[in-house]
Design a protein around this motif. Sequence first.
Motif, mmCIF file in Angstrom:
data_model
loop_
_atom_site.group_PDB
_atom_site.id
_atom_site.type_symbol
_atom_site.label_atom_id
_atom_site.label_comp_id
_atom_site.label_asym_id
_atom_site.label_seq_id
_atom_site.Cartn_x
_atom_site.Cartn_y
_atom_site.Cartn_z
ATOM 1 N N THR A 101 1.304 -1.150 -0.229
ATOM 2 C CA THR A 101 -0.042 0.076 -0.188
ATOM 3 C C THR A 101 0.798 1.004 0.095
ATOM 4 N N ALA A 106 -0.792 2.832 4.729
ATOM 5 C CA ALA A 106 0.004 2.268 5.863
ATOM 6 C C ALA A 106 -0.017 3.224 7.658
ATOM 7 N N TRP A 109 -3.989 5.299 8.175
ATOM 8 C CA TRP A 109 -4.763 4.588 8.789
ATOM 9 C C TRP A 109 -4.553 2.724 9.650
ATOM 10 N N LEU A 110 -3.665 2.082 8.522
ATOM 11 C CA LEU A 110 -3.464 1.099 8.857
ATOM 12 C C LEU A 110 -2.615 0.375 9.805
ATOM 13 N N TRP A 113 -4.074 -0.510 13.718
ATOM 14 C CA TRP A 113 -4.843 -1.561 13.676
ATOM 15 C C TRP A 113 -4.268 -3.262 13.557
ATOM 16 N N VAL A 289 -8.662 -5.960 7.055
ATOM 17 C CA VAL A 289 -8.353 -5.008 6.527
ATOM 18 C C VAL A 289 -9.732 -4.647 6.663
ATOM 19 N N VAL A 292 -11.274 -2.652 9.408
ATOM 20 C CA VAL A 292 -10.563 -1.461 10.157
ATOM 21 C C VAL A 292 -11.419 -0.255 10.654
#
Length: 299
Positions: A101, A106, A109-110, A113, A289, A292
Amino acid sequence: MGRRWLPSLSALRGFEAAARHESAKQAAEELSVTATAISHQVRALEEALGVSLFVRKPRQLELTSQGRELQQVLETAFDSISSTLERISGAPCRQAITLSTTPAVAVRWLLSWVCMLRDSHPDIDLRIHASHEPVALDGVTADIAIRYGDGRWPGLVAEKLLDNTFIPACSPHLALNDPAQLPQHSLIHFRNQAAASAPIDWAAWQKQANVPGLDVSAGLVFTDETHAVSAAVGAQGVALMSRQLIEDELREGRLVQSFGPELEGKPFFLVYPESRKNDPTIRAVRDWVMAVPGGLCSL
């Protein structure tokens, strides 16, 4: 039960990997052998069965109907063997998977979580490949990705994750409340030559806003979105950013949107190979994903 007839298990394994990747080279990299060895194994299997399993094309292997049938059976069988070995050994077989990504998705946002995936699937080792340039989802470079675009990528499943609305944002310390004030401040730009999507930039914004005296070519330029956000938070100017990626700053008041217009960019999608949509590890990461917070499926 009578004696089973089975061809070489190495040949079956080599064929299954080649079928999954549609490439002898990538199958060889997965199994730590040469591409020539994979080709010999597949040829020997075809001779033993008396059928063609692939249509050979330049740089790609395309399964025949018999090959597709065998590939589906072997995928199920190998998954079952792996699950059984894991169960009777009492120790989970670890699965590594690479998600590609952009750096901003990354970091912003990701990554907060990842604990959700670790708690639900402690046997999965997640690797994050951060790049603005799309990479092959070949099981070697990456397995699954978050991309922005129109959602049409041949051979890939694409599930919409996030909208992508671009807004002018700045620190409240600038006391900016009218677009006519923009020429008095630095514009913050994000530019990356590897970006695959049509850019949403200040020039596109100015076409709609038509602010007198605004020089959209001037200002601070960053090749990383996270640096552009940091500059905006630090009151170094006004950034045109994806609202979905600066929600924390907007919610906490470190950034504000004082005016429009807003521009709709291409949304973010979760993508993975159609041929691997039933892969248990792909499914686990996909479900994580999609759950999330902030994504469309979590709203």
